[in-house]
Each structure stands twice: as structure tokens, then as C-alpha cells.
Design an enzyme around this catalytic site. Structure first.
Site, PDB file in Angstrom:
ATOM      1  N   TYR A  50     -17.567   0.534  15.565  1.00 64.48           N
ATOM      2  CA  TYR A  50     -16.440  -0.370  15.330  1.00 64.48           C
ATOM      3  C   TYR A  50     -16.545  -1.512  16.330  1.00 64.48           C
ATOM      4  CZ  TYR A  50     -11.901  -1.630  13.469  1.00 64.48           C
ATOM      5  OH  TYR A  50     -10.888  -2.300  12.843  1.00 64.48           O
ATOM      6  N   LYS A 105     -16.836  13.382 -12.746  1.00 68.38           N
ATOM      7  CA  LYS A 105     -17.963  12.469 -12.942  1.00 68.38           C
ATOM      8  C   LYS A 105     -18.606  12.133 -11.605  1.00 68.38           C
ATOM      9  CE  LYS A 105     -19.993  10.080 -16.267  1.00 68.38           C
ATOM     10  NZ  LYS A 105     -20.253  10.548 -17.637  1.00 68.38           N
TER      11      LYS A 105
END
Length: 401
Positions: A50, A105
Site C-alpha cells: 500500500y 460459474k
């Protein structure tokens, strides 16, 4: 706000009862989670993952946008997009109710293809709204898998997104079904001593899958193919055809057969069922010698396999409890794996045909009446399909890596 303890207990009892069903127990909490691909254990790691380290990466991408594919997960991430309007055999159940299917899916994308994906269920139905929404979120993804969007809207949505975006857009209900069907039919023809060019095909259903299967078979060199919708056979000049069916009429039914599907099946070599209709046994009996039946409606095939086998040399369904299951999972993980591996800007017709041919070739000398298509758990499938798709992407000039 006061919560009625009786209502709370009733809800708890209801959920406990649902969890007695193994399907509900498996789905509790959802089937997906996001995990980081790096570990951060100290301040140094935090400063790299970060701020301030991340700023250097962001600035580099701002200067050279193509670096986003290397330094983020964009190039290996697919959005599984639906509006919940045509979910499996359930129909229009809405975006929230579609989520278990979309999660499934994504699970299949990861388990079979090693492809990360995110379910995105949209609370809109207008074509313009869907296209705009998907286009606006596309910078986060390396590909778009459209799922369970009703016809005929799905055709325009896919076409417009393909024109607008520079990443693969693939409507699996159309093209996944078409790839696996063409592979199975190619092998069924080979088993019976024929080629696709020798076959006259009748398709029941002119929805997303029916249209895509027909177009791909025409592209693959089928002898002739006629398509029936709820009003009968589609042919050039039939009144009331929408633009999609008008285009279909121009490329199919060269024999100009009119009337019912029963009329077309007399002497036909192949039946492909992509609807909820039922074909009587007496009609199946009128098909040609060495007929091929692909009755793919779920859970009830248009022709029951036991009936089909009386008259057909090869029988396929969409069900896992019969041989020769036509299952989209044989196609979409490998197609996206191959497309993402070469950072393709599109999925071309050539790439779809390459996938079908690769799938068919895996059967090789093991070809038999009950084995015209590989198993969904055949570990060779995704690598073979992905390699064929990637190679064709390079040939078609859409590969960028």
C-alpha cells in the site's frame, strides 16, 4: 425497533430446516471468497503493498496504461455478468436469485480453468443500461462473460460490448453451448462414417443457444440446417421474424422447408434440442438411418434417451446421468484461459471453432456411441482448448502477448 422473538425463532427454524438439504448447507455463506496473493507481516511489507510503494506502480500505469496487465490482476480476472432474466431452467428470477448460479460459474472458472472471476448481478434490464454499466466497469477486468440474459436482448448486448471494448466478451449460453455441440456432432458424424457436410440438421429452439449453434455449424460447413421456434420452421420470407431470426433465415434452411418441426425431421440426420418442447416417438422414428439425437433440455430432454436409442446411432443430452453430456464447462474455462493468456482483444469465430476442434480431437481413437465428447473432469480439456484458442488468437491478429 423491537424484534418479535416469535418471528426470529420462526426464521431460525426455517433456516435450520433448509440446511437439512445438502444443497442449502453447501451454499450457506456463499461459494466464493477473495484471498490475497501476497502476505503482509510488517511495516516494510505494508509500505510496498500500500502507501507509499503502491503510488509508484500507479504512476507507472498512468504513464504506460499497458502495464496494468502486468502489475494488477486485471489480465486474469473475468466478470460474470447477468441481469437474472433467463437463469438455467428457472427463467426470469431476478438478479439476487441468480447469484448462486453466478457464484457456481465463478467456482467452475477457478476449479477447471484457474481463472479468477467475480459474479456481477445487475439491477437493470434495458439494453442501453446494461451495455453502459458493463462498459463503465470494464477497466477492472480482462474479460466479460455474459450469463443468463434473455434473448433477443443478449445478442445486441454482446454485439455492442464487443464493438466497444478491447477485451474478450463471451456469452456462454450462446457460444459455450455451440462449441461443445459442434465438437460432439463432429465426432458423432465421424463415428457414423460421415462429415458435417453430409448432415441435414434440425434445431428445436431459436433462443440464444439455438441461434449460436446454428451459426457455428454453418461456419463449420454443415450440409443444411433448419431451425424451429414456437411458431414452426424459420425460413426466408416468414412473416413476423425479428432481426435475429431474419438473419438466421438467410443462412439456414436452404431446402426451404415450411411448417412444423415434425415435417423437417422426416429423413433428417440430426436433431438438436435447445428448447423445452417434446418430440413424439413416432416422429423420431421418421429420421434417417444412423440418426444423431442431441436432446439437451434440462432436466427433461426433448426426446428421452431410452426412446432416442431405439432409432438413433448416437444420443447426447445435457444431463450428467446419461452418456455424452453436452456441458458448457467443457468450453468456457479453456476459452477464457487461452484468451487471457495471450491478452486477446476479442474472441473470434475462428477461436470458437478451434476450441470445438480441440475438444473433439481429445476423443481420438476412443470414439464410441457412448463417448463422443470428453468428460467434464478430463484434465486434458482445459489445456487443449486453451492452447488451441491462444494459437488461433495469434493467427487472427487479436493476441497482444
Amino acid at each position: 425497533m423491537t424484534i418479535d422473538s416469535h418471528d426470529s425463532q420462526t426464521e431460525t427454524d426455517s433456516r435450520t430446516e433448509l440446511d437439512q438439504d445438502p444443497a442449502f448447507a453447501l451454499h450457506r455463506g456463499g461459494k466464493l471468497q477473495v484471498r490475497s496473493s501476497v502476505d503482509v507481516h510488517d511495516h516494510e511489507g505494508l509500505s510496498l503493498a500500500y502507501t507509499p510503494g503502491v503510488a509508484r506502480v500507479c504512476s507507472a500505469i498512468a504513464d504506460s496504461p499497458e502495464l496494468v496487465d502486468t502489475y494488477t490482476w486485471k489480465s486474469k480476472l473475468v466478470a460474470v455478468v447477468t441481469d437474472g432474466s433467463a437463469v438455467l431452467g428457472l427463467g426470469d428470477i431476478g438478479p439476487e436469485a441468480s447469484l448462486p448460479v453466478m457464484e457456481g460459474k465463478s467456482l467452475l472458472f477457478q476449479q477447471f480453468g484457474g481463472v479468477d472471476s467475480v459474479p456481477v448481478a445487475l439491477a437493470c434490464r434495458d439494453v442501453d443500461d446494461i451495455v453502459e454499466t458493463v462498459a463503465r466497469m470494464a477497466p477492472s477486468f480482462g474479460g466479460i462473460n455474459l450469463e443468463d440474459i434473455s434473448a433477443p436482448r443478449c445478442f445486441e448486448i454482446e454485439r455492442r460490448l464487443r464493438e466497444r471494448l478491447d477485451i474478450p466478451v463471451f456469452h456462454d449460453d450462446q457460444h459455450g453451448t455451440a462449441i461443445v455441440t459442434v465438437a460432439a456432432l463432429r465426432n458423432a458424424a465421424r463415428l457414423t462414417g460421415r462429415t458435417l457436410a453430409d448432415l441435414r440438421v434440425v434445431v428445436s429452439g431459436a433462443g440464444a443457444a439455438g441461434v449460436a449453434v446454428t451459426k457455428m455449424l454453418v461456419e463449420g460447413g454443415i450440409g443444411d440446417i433448419a431451425v424451429a421456434d414456437s411458431k414452426g420452421l424459420i425460413y426466408a420470407g416468414r412473416e413476423g421474424l425479428n432481426p435475429v431470426k431474419t438473419e438466421l433465415a438467410e443462412i439456414s434452411n436452404k431446402a426451404g422447408i415450411k411448417g412444423s418441426i415434425e415435417t423437417a425431421l422426416v429423413g433428417a440426420d440430426v436433431f438438436i434440442g435447445l428448447s423445452a418442447g417434446e418430440v413424439p416417438e413416432s416422429v423420431v422414428a421418421t429420421m434417417a438411418k444412423d440418426a444423431i439425437v442431441c436432446a439437451m433440455a434440462n432436466p427433461t430432454p426433448e426426446i428421452h434417451p431410452d426412446v432416442a436409442r431405439k432409432y438413433a446411432s448416437v444420443v447426447a443430452t445435457g444431463r450428467s446421468d446419461f452418456p455424452n453430456q453436452i456441458n458448457n464447462v467443457l468450453a468456457f474455462p479453456g476459452v477464457f484461459r487461452g484468451a487471457l493468456d495471450v491478452r486477446a482483444s476479442d474472441i473470434t469465430e475462428g477461436m470458437k471453432l478451434a476450441a470445438a476442434n480441440a475438444l473433439a480431437d481429445l476423443v481420438a481413437d476412443d470414439l464410441a456411441a457412448d463417448y463422443i465428447i470428453p468428460s467434464t473432469f478430463d484434465e486434458r480439456v482445459v489445456p487443449a482448448v486453451a492452447a488451441a484458442v491462444a494459437e488461433q488468437a495469434r493467427k487472427d491478429g487479436v493476441a497482444r502477448a
